[in-house]
Design a protein around this motif. Structure first.
Motif, PDB file in Angstrom:
ATOM      1  N   PRO A 126      48.240  53.396  38.147  1.00  0.00           N
ATOM      2  CA  PRO A 126      48.049  51.958  38.299  1.00  0.00           C
ATOM      3  C   PRO A 126      49.077  51.383  39.256  1.00  0.00           C
ATOM      4  O   PRO A 126      50.065  52.035  39.583  1.00  0.00           O
ATOM      5  CB  PRO A 126      48.266  51.433  36.876  1.00  0.00           C
ATOM      6  N   GLY A 127      48.850  50.173  39.703  1.00  0.00           N
ATOM      7  CA  GLY A 127      49.823  49.496  40.541  1.00  0.00           C
ATOM      8  C   GLY A 127      49.176  48.538  41.508  1.00  0.00           C
ATOM      9  O   GLY A 127      47.963  48.542  41.711  1.00  0.00           O
ATOM     10  N   ALA A 128      50.015  47.711  42.106  1.00  0.00           N
ATOM     11  CA  ALA A 128      49.536  46.685  43.030  1.00  0.00           C
ATOM     12  C   ALA A 128      49.196  47.286  44.395  1.00  0.00           C
ATOM     13  O   ALA A 128      49.763  48.291  44.798  1.00  0.00           O
ATOM     14  CB  ALA A 128      50.597  45.612  43.192  1.00  0.00           C
ATOM     15  N   GLY A 129      48.266  46.643  45.079  1.00  0.00           N
ATOM     16  CA  GLY A 129      47.928  47.035  46.442  1.00  0.00           C
ATOM     17  C   GLY A 129      46.601  47.764  46.530  1.00  0.00           C
ATOM     18  O   GLY A 129      46.118  48.346  45.576  1.00  0.00           O
ATOM     19  N   GLY A 130      46.010  47.684  47.676  1.00  0.00           N
ATOM     20  CA  GLY A 130      44.797  48.440  47.916  1.00  0.00           C
ATOM     21  C   GLY A 130      43.523  47.704  47.594  1.00  0.00           C
ATOM     22  O   GLY A 130      42.808  47.292  48.485  1.00  0.00           O
ATOM     23  N   THR A 131      43.210  47.536  46.324  1.00  0.00           N
ATOM     24  CA  THR A 131      41.944  46.949  45.910  1.00  0.00           C
ATOM     25  C   THR A 131      42.192  45.763  44.991  1.00  0.00           C
ATOM     26  O   THR A 131      43.046  45.824  44.116  1.00  0.00           O
ATOM     27  CB  THR A 131      41.088  47.996  45.172  1.00  0.00           C
ATOM     28  N   MET A 132      41.407  44.708  45.173  1.00  0.00           N
ATOM     29  CA  MET A 132      41.492  43.545  44.297  1.00  0.00           C
ATOM     30  C   MET A 132      40.142  43.361  43.623  1.00  0.00           C
ATOM     31  O   MET A 132      39.117  43.240  44.297  1.00  0.00           O
ATOM     32  CB  MET A 132      41.839  42.286  45.099  1.00  0.00           C
ATOM     33  N   VAL A 133      40.121  43.385  42.297  1.00  0.00           N
ATOM     34  CA  VAL A 133      38.921  43.123  41.524  1.00  0.00           C
ATOM     35  C   VAL A 133      39.003  41.671  41.053  1.00  0.00           C
ATOM     36  O   VAL A 133      40.005  41.260  40.473  1.00  0.00           O
ATOM     37  CB  VAL A 133      38.817  44.066  40.304  1.00  0.00           C
ATOM     38  N   TYR A 134      37.941  40.904  41.334  1.00  0.00           N
ATOM     39  CA  TYR A 134      37.864  39.514  40.863  1.00  0.00           C
ATOM     40  C   TYR A 134      36.898  39.436  39.697  1.00  0.00           C
ATOM     41  O   TYR A 134      35.777  39.926  39.783  1.00  0.00           O
ATOM     42  CB  TYR A 134      37.383  38.574  41.977  1.00  0.00           C
ATOM     43  N   PHE A 135      37.348  38.807  38.611  1.00  0.00           N
ATOM     44  CA  PHE A 135      36.511  38.577  37.448  1.00  0.00           C
ATOM     45  C   PHE A 135      35.994  37.146  37.505  1.00  0.00           C
ATOM     46  O   PHE A 135      36.768  36.204  37.702  1.00  0.00           O
ATOM     47  CB  PHE A 135      37.316  38.775  36.161  1.00  0.00           C
ATOM     48  N   GLN A 136      34.687  36.973  37.335  1.00  0.00           N
ATOM     49  CA  GLN A 136      34.061  35.661  37.350  1.00  0.00           C
ATOM     50  C   GLN A 136      34.325  34.963  36.014  1.00  0.00           C
ATOM     51  O   GLN A 136      34.156  35.567  34.956  1.00  0.00           O
ATOM     52  CB  GLN A 136      32.551  35.806  37.583  1.00  0.00           C
TER      53      GLN A 136
END
Length: 125
Positions: A67-77
């Protein structure tokens, strides 16, 4: 192509901790999944309705994927991302960016989960 994103995985180091965070943040119950590879992968799925718009996904604890920050961002509606943002701290996460306007596209906020992943929240109001 109707919806280009068909699945997402959020990698975690501590499944119990991450599961509790997401269940508390979104007020949902994640369901354990069987390991499709029989290699010790631990997965917990978000609620899904494959008949409606959106992508299904799961928390995944798997060797070789950190896990960790960076690369891909998932947005939850969300109906109003301020509601989930308000739950972040008590669920064990951190608000990175408070709810902000993104013009004609609505509003968003960014949260750092218990595993160090950054996720997005999106709402129309």
């Amino acid at each position: 192509m109707n919806n280009p994103c068909g699945w997402f995985e959020i990698y975690v180091a501590d499944m119990s901790r991450a599961k509790a965070f997401y269940e508390s943040l979104f007020n949902v119950e994640l369901q354990p999944m069987t390991d499709p590879t029989e290699s010790g992968v631990e997965m917990c799925a978000f609620p899904s309705d494959f008949e409606r718009y959106g992508s299904a996904g799961a928390l995944v604890a798997m060797e070789g994927f950190a896990p960790g920050a960076g690369g891909t961002m998932v947005y939850f509606q969300c109906d109003d991302c301020a509601i989930e943002e308000a739950r972040a701290d008590s669920a064990g996460g951190t608000v990175q960016t408070s709810k902000m306007s993104i013009g004609e596209y609505g509003f968003c906020a960014h949260i750092i989960d218990t595993e160090g992943n950054t996720i997005g929240l999106h709402s129309e109001k």
